[in-house]
Design an enzyme around this catalytic site. Structure first.
Site, short mmCIF file in Angstrom:
data_model
loop_
_atom_site.label_atom_id
_atom_site.label_comp_id
_atom_site.label_asym_id
_atom_site.label_seq_id
_atom_site.Cartn_x
_atom_site.Cartn_y
_atom_site.Cartn_z
N ARG A 85 0.85 -1.19 0.00
CA ARG A 85 0.00 0.00 0.00
C ARG A 85 0.89 1.24 0.00
O ARG A 85 1.48 1.58 1.01
CB ARG A 85 -0.88 -0.02 1.26
CG ARG A 85 -2.10 0.89 1.22
CD ARG A 85 -2.70 1.06 2.61
NE ARG A 85 -1.90 1.98 3.40
CZ ARG A 85 -1.81 1.95 4.73
NH1 ARG A 85 -2.47 1.06 5.43
NH2 ARG A 85 -1.05 2.82 5.37
N HIS A 122 -3.79 4.65 4.44
CA HIS A 122 -4.93 3.73 4.46
C HIS A 122 -6.14 4.39 3.81
O HIS A 122 -6.84 3.81 3.00
CB HIS A 122 -5.27 3.34 5.90
CG HIS A 122 -6.59 2.65 6.03
ND1 HIS A 122 -6.77 1.35 5.62
CD2 HIS A 122 -7.79 3.08 6.47
CE1 HIS A 122 -8.04 1.02 5.81
NE2 HIS A 122 -8.68 2.05 6.33
N TYR A 125 3.39 5.58 11.78
CA TYR A 125 3.70 4.18 12.07
C TYR A 125 4.62 3.49 11.05
O TYR A 125 4.96 2.33 11.22
CB TYR A 125 2.41 3.38 12.23
CG TYR A 125 1.44 3.51 11.06
CD1 TYR A 125 1.65 2.77 9.90
CD2 TYR A 125 0.34 4.35 11.12
CE1 TYR A 125 0.78 2.88 8.82
CE2 TYR A 125 -0.54 4.47 10.05
CZ TYR A 125 -0.32 3.74 8.91
OH TYR A 125 -1.17 3.84 7.84
C1 LIG Z 1 -15.03 -5.14 11.59
C2 LIG Z 1 -14.21 -3.93 11.37
N1 LIG Z 1 -13.32 -3.57 12.31
C3 LIG Z 1 -12.56 -2.47 12.15
C4 LIG Z 1 -12.68 -1.70 11.04
C5 LIG Z 1 -11.83 -0.44 10.87
N2 LIG Z 1 -10.90 -0.67 9.77
C6 LIG Z 1 -11.18 -0.23 8.53
S1 LIG Z 1 -10.07 -0.75 7.43
C7 LIG Z 1 -9.17 -1.56 8.59
C8 LIG Z 1 -7.94 -2.31 8.17
C9 LIG Z 1 -8.21 -3.28 7.08
O1 LIG Z 1 -7.03 -3.87 6.66
P1 LIG Z 1 -6.99 -4.91 5.47
O2 LIG Z 1 -8.01 -5.97 5.66
O3 LIG Z 1 -5.59 -5.35 5.35
O4 LIG Z 1 -7.43 -4.09 4.19
P2 LIG Z 1 -6.74 -2.81 3.54
O5 LIG Z 1 -7.39 -1.62 4.15
O6 LIG Z 1 -5.28 -2.88 3.80
O7 LIG Z 1 -7.06 -2.89 2.09
C10 LIG Z 1 -9.74 -1.39 9.84
C11 LIG Z 1 -9.19 -1.91 11.09
C12 LIG Z 1 -13.64 -2.11 10.09
N3 LIG Z 1 -13.83 -1.41 8.97
N4 LIG Z 1 -14.38 -3.22 10.28
#
Ligand SMILES: Cc1ncc(C[n+]2csc(CCOP(=O)(O)OP(=O)(O)O)c2C)c(N)n1
Ligand SMILES: [Mg+2]
Lengths: 358, 325
Positions: A253, A257, A266
């Site tokens: 990435r 985010h 971080y």
């Molecule tokens: C159930 C849930 N918990 C927390 C969040 C907050 N949150 C949004 S994105 C994220 C990280 C997701 O990481 P990943 O699955 O690796 O996907 P990426 O964003 O890197 O594409 C978090 C913790 C959420 N959207 N849903």
């Protein structure tokens, strides 16, 4: 049931070769995704859209996987799948309409940017809660199988989602019911601030498939051909009745985010700089120029054309009228309940009396 | 005393708890290195270490389930759920386990976990970063439900929550995390549960609110005052336990009640409050009890300002009530 293998699928010999004649088309789609990404980050900074989730670094993973699908296949995306939507032929303007939340937005201004739904493109509605689409993709695959439809479903999710309840339930169900589905994990190294190695002690995410009796494959997500082949292979297996595959596309990435995130808290810029040495768009660009398929000039023309196309779409989306204020009462049910009708009427009344501005 | 925003007050409260009690620890997504997506835990991992401010994998059921285990073992975990909208993977652990542990074990296993989570709309968060679903939790026997509306209460109620004996769902009004500042007592400052506050005294109509709805309710009361209507604003602070005495006293004085919350109307907390007033203050009422709430739709993104109660809607309801003799 295929024997579990953490790094390779059994070859069914069904997967066709990469369609080299389409490589420029794939490249153009990657460039379009990159151009949109950069423009949308700017639009967000300028306050013209409320939020944005960038995909930079994940273009080849999305374009390679997207092109490996048949238009009849169903997609269960997360929120970072702009490139995939472009592969499916979603018009640029439709995407920008959704970011703006105007009256042409197919999600009717109800969802945050990037949380699309494009039924015509079999691109199922995305939500924010992580992982929830995974089990749904399995169910749709079970349904397609029951109806003997020759399609697969594919679900997109991140490395973080492998810790979710639905990842476990989804892989387990898919294995037990030999669902014709593909689990496509874009491991971009981060779940907001949590690095991949703190998400799970597993050496790879693909090896988690072993525990459910499915094949798991690691693929270089910056290599559009490798991604394409892995998905073709998984698709062929699924259609042959041999069930699901977990694919881990390793990417990085590049950006934050989301526009609400500040990655300098971080992670070191140095890591990003290193990862950018394998920028999937640049890799393909240099290859195409090196092999003479494109020249520097013809490449520059592609970028210019696409930038102009995106600029036109933004202009058109911003000229599209805003969402009709009372529309948020619609679609709660097929037919509104009497209570909802009453609430809508009371809202209208307050507007008429000048208490509320619509 | 220090002038703080609401989110800073949460941070100070956590810091006091971590420094004064070695059994207190924090766990959640992005709470450590990143200091929380809203910076509520900013600096705490640096100060107290990664064993006490723990970055977890992405699993709410993992966060709450392990917090329950820690609590059973004697620690005082404070779990953070990044947004209230993402609490549902942990709903089973909260409703089936946390809420019932003390009861089902005949009192042998009290289980004290604080679940902190930002809630509510007004930040352009759409369906999944805006919800206000306190009613699910208030409806579940065994959970205390706390919602501060200002920095001092945020710190004081949080410290009370951390040292309480029961599970607490601590809902933080993220819309006003930074928009309100106020003087907050230093050190181990505590605000008791079950004590509502009268924010503005009045005689014509009682306005009941909590969390992020307190500032627009206060604004409405100020508008009404300029029209010659004296509205009393009561901040409930804790939904469970509920300060029935204060609520009834206010309505016995004014004879009129308007209940404000941003959660959807149907089966929202306002329904409970209205029922209590109908049962126990019926003979004091001069006007029907009215509710000013979110609508019975999911939370819309582009039209969130239409969805959320605002001072105009609140004042309108209060005016209508005040004119009823
Ligand atoms: C159930 C849930 N918990 C927390 C969040 C907050 N949150 C949004 S994105 C994220 C990280 C997701 O990481 P990943 O699955 O690796 O996907 P990426 O964003 O890197 O594409 C978090 C913790 C959420 N959207 N849903
Ligand atoms: Mg990720």
């Amino acid at each position: 049931m295929a024997k579990a293998a953490s790094s390779k699928t059994e070859s069914h010999g069904l997967a066709d070769a990469f369609p080299e004649e389409r490589i420029v088309e794939l490249y153009r789609t990657e460039v379009l995704a990159r151009v949109m990404d950069e423009r949308c980050l700017t639009l967000q900074r300028q306050g013209r859209i409320g939020f944005y989730v960038p995909l930079a670094g994940q273009e080849a993973a999305q374009v390679g996987s997207g092109y490996a699908l048949d238009p009849s296949d169903w997609i269960f995306p997360a929120y970072r799948e702009l490139g995939l939507a472009l592969v499916r032929g979603v018009p640029v303007k439709s995407l920008i309409d959704q970011f703006v939340g105007n009256s042409a937005d197919l999600t009717k201004g109800r969802q945050m940017p990037n949380h699309y739904a494009f039924r015509e493109q079999r691109f199922v509605s995305a939500s924010s809660p992580i992982g929830t689409q995974i089990t749904q993709a399995v169910g749709a695959a079970m349904a397609a199988k029951k109806r003997k439809d020759p399609i697969v479903t594919i679900t997109f999710f991140g490395d973080g989602a492998t810790s979710s309840n639905d990842f476990h339930a989804g892989l387990n169900f898919a294995g037990v019911f030999a669902a014709p589905t593909i689990f496509f994990c874009q491991n971009n190294g981060w779940a907001i601030s949590l690095p991949r190695e703190k998400q799970t002690l597993s050496r790879t995410l693909a090896e988690k498939a072993d525990a459910y009796g499915l094949p798991g494959v690691v693929v270089d997500g910056n290599d559009v051909r490798a991604v394409y082949r892995a998905v073709r292979e998984a698709r062929a297996r699924a259609l042959a009745g041999d069930g699901p595959t977990l694919i881990e596309a390793q990417v990085y990435r590049f950006g934050p985010h989301s526009t609400s995130d500040d990655p300098s808290r971080y992670r070191a810029e140095e890591a990003v700089r290193k990862a950018r040495e394998h920028d999937p768009v640049v890799l393909l660009q240099s290859e195409l120029i090196r092999t003479g398929i494109l020249t520097k000039d013809s490449d520059a023309k592609i970028w210019e054309e696409l930038k102009a196309e995106v600029a036109r779409a933004i202009e058109a989306a911003e000229k599209t009228p805003a969402m009709e204020p009372l529309s948020f009462f619609d679609d709660v049910f097929a037919q509104p309940t009497p209570a909802l009708e009453e609430q809508k009427a009371s809202f209208e009344q307050l507007v008429r009396e000048g208490v509320l501005r619509p | 005393m220090t002038e703080l925003t609401l989110v800073q007050a949460v941070n100070r409260g956590l810091r006091v708890a971590l420094s004064s009690d070695p059994d207190v620890l924090i766990l959640g997504e992005d709470v450590g290195v990143n200091g929380g997506v809203f910076r509520a835990t900013e600096g705490l991992q640096k100060e107290f270490g990664p064993d006490r401010v723990i970055d977890t994998p992405l699993s709410e059921t993992g966060i709450v389930g392990t917090a329950i285990g820690m609590a059973l073992y004697g620690l005082k975990p404070v779990a953070e759920i990044q947004f209230m909208d993402f609490i549902y993977p942990a709903f089973d652990q909260i409703v089936s386990e946390l809420a019932k542990m003390r009861y089902r074990s005949g009192g042998q296993y009290p289980c004290h976990v604080v679940v902190r989570t930002p809630y509510g709309g007004g930040i352009r968060g759409g369906l999944y970063h805006s919800q206000s679903t306190e009613a699910y939790f208030a409806h579940t026997a065994g959970l205390k439900v706390v919602i501060p509306s200002n920095p001092a209460d945020a710190k004081g109620l949080l410290l009370t929550a951390i040292h309480d004996e029961d599970p607490v769902i601590f809902l933080e009004p993220k819309r006003i995390y930074r928009s309100v500042t106020g003087e907050v007592a230093d050190g181990d400052y505590r605000v008791p549960f079950g004590k509502a506050t009268v924010v503005i005294e009045g005689t014509d109509v009682s306005l009941f609110a909590y969390g992020a709805m307190v500032p627009p309710t206060v604004e409405a009361a100020q508008t009404l005052l300029s029209e010659g209507i004296s509205a009393e604003v009561v901040d409930l602070r804790t939904l469970v336990p509920l300060d029935e005495k204060a609520i009834l006293a206010s309505v016995e004085k004014t004879g009129r009640a308007v209940v404000v919350h941003e959660a959807a109307r149907f089966c929202g907390f306002g329904g409970e409050l209205s029922a209590i007033l109908a049962e126990k203050a019926f003979y004091s009422l001069k006007a029907p009890i009215t509710r000013v709430t979110g609508y019975d739709t999911p939370f819309p993104y582009a039209l969130e300002n239409s969805y959320l109660p605002n001072p105009a809607r609140i004042a309108h309801a209060a005016r209508t009530a005040a004119r009823t003799q």
